[in-house]
Design a protein around this motif. Sequence first.
Motif, short mmCIF file in Angstrom:
data_model
loop_
_atom_site.label_atom_id
_atom_site.label_comp_id
_atom_site.label_asym_id
_atom_site.label_seq_id
_atom_site.Cartn_x
_atom_site.Cartn_y
_atom_site.Cartn_z
N LYS A 124 0.54 14.85 -3.32
CA LYS A 124 1.33 13.63 -3.15
C LYS A 124 2.64 13.93 -2.45
O LYS A 124 3.10 13.18 -1.61
CB LYS A 124 1.60 12.99 -4.51
CG LYS A 124 0.41 12.26 -5.11
CD LYS A 124 0.83 11.55 -6.37
CE LYS A 124 -0.33 10.76 -6.98
NZ LYS A 124 0.08 10.09 -8.22
N ASN A 142 3.68 3.98 -5.70
CA ASN A 142 3.79 5.44 -5.55
C ASN A 142 3.46 5.87 -4.13
O ASN A 142 2.88 6.94 -3.91
CB ASN A 142 2.83 6.16 -6.51
CG ASN A 142 3.25 6.00 -7.96
OD1 ASN A 142 4.28 6.50 -8.37
ND2 ASN A 142 2.44 5.28 -8.73
N GLU A 184 7.14 9.26 -4.88
CA GLU A 184 6.48 9.61 -6.14
C GLU A 184 7.13 8.92 -7.33
O GLU A 184 8.35 8.89 -7.47
CB GLU A 184 6.54 11.12 -6.35
CG GLU A 184 5.51 11.88 -5.53
CD GLU A 184 5.35 13.30 -6.03
OE1 GLU A 184 5.02 13.48 -7.22
OE2 GLU A 184 5.53 14.22 -5.22
N GLY A 185 6.28 8.35 -8.18
CA GLY A 185 6.77 7.67 -9.36
C GLY A 185 7.60 6.45 -9.06
O GLY A 185 8.28 5.91 -9.94
N ASN A 186 7.52 5.97 -7.82
CA ASN A 186 8.32 4.82 -7.38
C ASN A 186 9.81 5.03 -7.65
O ASN A 186 10.56 4.10 -7.93
CB ASN A 186 7.85 3.52 -8.07
CG ASN A 186 6.47 3.12 -7.62
OD1 ASN A 186 6.11 3.26 -6.45
ND2 ASN A 186 5.66 2.63 -8.56
#
Length: 537
Positions: A6, A317, A336-338
């Motif tokens: 990611k 994400n 990542e992880g908003n």
Amino acid sequence: MRSLSKKQRISALAATAALVVAGVTAGTATAGPSEKESTAKAGAQPAAMSAVQKTQLIKKADSAEAKAADAKALGLGSKEKLQVSDVIKNQDGSTHVRYERTYDGMPVLGGDLVVHKSKSGKQTGVTKNTKADIKVSTEGVSAAEKPATPKAKGSKAPRKVVYASSGKPVLAWETVKGGTQKSGAPSQLHVITDAKTGKKLNQYQAIQEADGTGASQYSGEVKLTTDGSDGNFTLTDKSRGSSKTTNLENSESGDGKEFTDKDNKWGTGKPEDAQTAAVDAHYGGMQTWDFYKEVFKREGIAGDGKGAPSRVHYGDNYVNAFWDDSCFCMTYGDGEGNKAPLTSLDVAAHEMSHGVTSTTAKLEYAGESGGLNEATSDIFAAAVEFHAPENKEDVGDFLVGEEIDINGDGTPLRYMDKPSKDGNSLDEWSDKAGDVDVHYSSGIANHWFFLMSMGSGKSEKNGVKYDSPTSDGSTVKGIGITKAQQIWFKALTENMTSNTDYKAAREATVKASNDLFGKDSTETKTVEAAWTAVAVK
């Protein structure tokens, strides 16, 4: 290409390459750039024009009489027609008319050309993407042989075209395949197949991505131009073509919802506040607009006075950002992880500069021209950073994506002084450059630009240290970023076409430098030395 995590799932912004030739420039490798040796000729630089004046200029060039005269002078066949896509006017009154071409009513892919004219309107030269004569036959090709239209969302039915980007022009089908790329970005994959044999001739992706991860607002406290009144402000910038920043609220389509605010004080500098990403995106759009207007007299990304929208909070994400010609807009994911919006200044400038390329040279997003396309965005991303108001949070530098920390260790995504430091990018040209991912082959031109600006060896600017090698051990003395960006912009907008490769880019920049500074100038000698240093001869 290996699968990416990611954190890695992004199209690398660009790389840098080494360039220098012995005996062309004087001084030591640490001498730094010189801005004083000569000044660009005023007449060769872009003229300031309002949106109305630009429209009138294009309308005049697009008249049947003007196009017929140019077609005759170029010796085009009776089935060939010209379509004006842009006109550049210089301060001395000379113009550069950029044409697309059709043949028997079909678009000619790779048929674009630029006609250069004096103030009086006399042709002084022409830059063609292809020198081949366009002569194709539709005999033996029927609608029944049309490729099947992909069913994925966003796909477009095949259209009959003439493919002239390389080799002998042939009749072909162009199909657009929609859907979603591996990175999560929407897809607009253009596939060109020979209409008679079905052989694939080329393909390129129209959605141009940039990668990165961010953690917070990147530029500290910034000034924003907004619209509205007490109790109801919006992120709309009427002074810059009504540019607007909207909230997709994690969706993957649509124009987005308008941001509103009561006191005109936006964001908290923390990613948890939905406004924070919008602040960075809006600021990036403002600074990119101002750069092109103030430096190159270009009013707006397309030069038409119209703003380019920015959409934030794309998908869930989503570790990416991309430019899309179909909406002429910029779109940012939240990382990542908003929690890490991809909205740093150089990412915004990089992506929006794709819009400049798409409305000028139209460098195809594949092969060597794709590398030049990506490099153009990296080059002007650096230029925008240096042009923006002094910002201690994000100083001007020749690093790409240094604020977004995509590697998780504080290192930038790419290095313009030595591209290969990222582990993938090319420092110099080889005959396999066209087979490398465009985000890595771009390193050749990025390195050329660094050498043009700062020179080879050790140097320092704004507290950032560099050490730029050359492929042959020679020394290059930089001429400064101001002159380097002038040369690249003039080459891009006047002398490059859709399939320009690195050799042609060298020719285009030499011509641009000759026009700006003179044939035997230090600047032109440095252009040539820098290209030689990255093995482009």
